[in-house]
Design a protein around this motif. Structure first.
Motif, PDB file in Angstrom:
ATOM      1  N   ALA A 129     -18.055  -1.512  -7.897  1.00  0.00           N
ATOM      2  CA  ALA A 129     -19.166  -0.739  -8.458  1.00  0.00           C
ATOM      3  C   ALA A 129     -19.725   0.251  -7.444  1.00  0.00           C
ATOM      4  O   ALA A 129     -20.040   1.399  -7.785  1.00  0.00           O
ATOM      5  N   ILE A 130     -19.854  -0.174  -6.198  1.00  0.00           N
ATOM      6  CA  ILE A 130     -20.387   0.710  -5.155  1.00  0.00           C
ATOM      7  C   ILE A 130     -19.452   1.894  -4.922  1.00  0.00           C
ATOM      8  O   ILE A 130     -19.894   3.042  -4.810  1.00  0.00           O
ATOM      9  N   ILE A 175     -23.743 -11.080  -9.632  1.00  0.00           N
ATOM     10  CA  ILE A 175     -23.863 -12.480  -9.222  1.00  0.00           C
ATOM     11  C   ILE A 175     -23.820 -13.349 -10.473  1.00  0.00           C
ATOM     12  O   ILE A 175     -24.096 -12.874 -11.575  1.00  0.00           O
ATOM     13  N   PRO A 176     -23.486 -14.631 -10.327  1.00  0.00           N
ATOM     14  CA  PRO A 176     -23.475 -15.528 -11.491  1.00  0.00           C
ATOM     15  C   PRO A 176     -24.884 -15.765 -12.025  1.00  0.00           C
ATOM     16  O   PRO A 176     -25.880 -15.470 -11.362  1.00  0.00           O
ATOM     17  N   ARG A 177     -24.954 -16.311 -13.226  1.00  0.00           N
ATOM     18  CA  ARG A 177     -26.242 -16.686 -13.796  1.00  0.00           C
ATOM     19  C   ARG A 177     -26.896 -17.738 -12.901  1.00  0.00           C
ATOM     20  O   ARG A 177     -26.286 -18.754 -12.574  1.00  0.00           O
ATOM     21  N   ILE A 194     -26.277  -2.538 -15.396  1.00  0.00           N
ATOM     22  CA  ILE A 194     -24.880  -2.925 -15.584  1.00  0.00           C
ATOM     23  C   ILE A 194     -24.794  -4.383 -15.162  1.00  0.00           C
ATOM     24  O   ILE A 194     -25.095  -4.726 -14.021  1.00  0.00           O
ATOM     25  N   ASP A 195     -24.420  -5.233 -16.096  1.00  0.00           N
ATOM     26  CA  ASP A 195     -24.405  -6.679 -15.851  1.00  0.00           C
ATOM     27  C   ASP A 195     -22.961  -7.163 -15.849  1.00  0.00           C
ATOM     28  O   ASP A 195     -22.305  -7.190 -16.887  1.00  0.00           O
ATOM     29  N   ALA A 196     -22.454  -7.530 -14.678  1.00  0.00           N
ATOM     30  CA  ALA A 196     -21.052  -7.929 -14.566  1.00  0.00           C
ATOM     31  C   ALA A 196     -20.810  -9.368 -14.995  1.00  0.00           C
ATOM     32  O   ALA A 196     -19.667  -9.813 -15.048  1.00  0.00           O
ATOM     33  N   THR A 197     -21.869 -10.099 -15.292  1.00  0.00           N
ATOM     34  CA  THR A 197     -21.704 -11.500 -15.677  1.00  0.00           C
ATOM     35  C   THR A 197     -21.725 -11.629 -17.193  1.00  0.00           C
ATOM     36  O   THR A 197     -22.302 -10.818 -17.898  1.00  0.00           O
ATOM     37  N   GLU A 214     -18.911  -6.141 -22.421  1.00  0.00           N
ATOM     38  CA  GLU A 214     -18.396  -4.774 -22.545  1.00  0.00           C
ATOM     39  C   GLU A 214     -17.564  -4.396 -21.328  1.00  0.00           C
ATOM     40  O   GLU A 214     -16.504  -3.773 -21.452  1.00  0.00           O
ATOM     41  N   LEU A 215     -18.042  -4.775 -20.141  1.00  0.00           N
ATOM     42  CA  LEU A 215     -17.290  -4.508 -18.918  1.00  0.00           C
ATOM     43  C   LEU A 215     -15.957  -5.243 -18.942  1.00  0.00           C
ATOM     44  O   LEU A 215     -14.915  -4.684 -18.577  1.00  0.00           O
TER      45      LEU A 215
END
Length: 240
Positions: A129-130, A175-177, A194-197, A214-215
């Motif tokens: 992402a960075i 990060i995880p939930r 943007i939520d990768a989890t 979606e990701l």
């Protein structure tokens, strides 16, 4: 029949097999997508004894996106830049590594104005992402919030989430939930996210730019294209 799989640990809940098998059936491709929960010892055995010999490729998730790098015979520019790999294509017994997290994220950032971004986490997706931010929005200031300092040089390390005082245009959660995750959701509920989890249900905020599901679908589309030279249609989230 050639096979595909996703490797990671623990792999208790993954939607990757469901997503890819929908496309495999749609395009009538003689292939099956599996899942492989491999601990460190099993991961090394899978790679070093070439148990992937009958596979067309595999996806890589936590905690192996960085560990897989030294076993690749070829690394795409995205892998080299991010220091992480989430997609492997096997050709003539050799491992070709790609990062479709980077591709999916950069495409989503096109046309988005972001002056200040906070990235939470410093693992494989955070790196992707960075790099996507740096390439698509070069003027963006990036702050990194993580429990420990890792080798990410193109972001400003600010430590614990309690140290965050700045106003941001975008939050990227990698990060995880956890308690920290829910603290971030509450603290920045009016900011684009943007939520990768992902889990069984996405946590709704007012401004989700890209949810975990979606990701997952977007990066999977580009992985599928690498393996089959077919960019599949987007899936309805209701199917998941």
């Amino acid at each position: 029949m050639p096979q595909l799989t996703v490797i990671g640990y623990p792999l208790e809940f993954t939607l990757s097999p469901k997503i890819h098998n929908i496309w495999l059936n749609k395009y009538k491709l003689p292939c099956k997508y599996l899942q492989s929960s491999l601990n460190d010892e099993q991961f090394l055995d899978f790679i070093e004894t070439k148990k992937f010999a009958d596979y067309l490729g595999f996806n890589v998730t936590i905690p192996y996106k960085e560990k897989i790098l030294k076993y690749l015979d070829y690394a795409s520019q995205e892998v080299i830049k991010t220091g992480a790999c989430n997609t492997v294509h096997i050709k003539n017994g050799k491992l070709y590594g790609y990062n479709t997290d980077y591709i999916a994220t950069r495409n989503k950032l096109k046309g988005i104005k972001v002056n200040n971004c906070l990235v939470v986490g410093a693992g494989g997706y955070a790196k992707a992402a960075i790099e996507a931010l740096c390439d698509e929005i070069p003027a963006c200031n990036i702050d990194l919030c993580n429990r420990s300092i890792k080798t990410i040089t193109n972001a400003n390390y600010i430590g614990n989430i309690n140290n965050v005082a700045k106003v941001y245009d975008l939050i990227i959660i990698a990060i995880p939930r956890s308690d920290t995750y829910y603290q971030i959701i509450e603290k920045f509920q009016d900011t684009k996210v943007i939520d990768a989890t992902y889990a069984h249900e996405d946590i709704l905020t007012k401004n989700v730019l890209l949810s975990g599901k979606e990701l997952l679908i977007e990066q999977a589309r580009y992985a599928f294209e690498i393996w089959f030279n077919i960019l599949p249609e987007k899936l309805d989230l209701a199917l998941l």
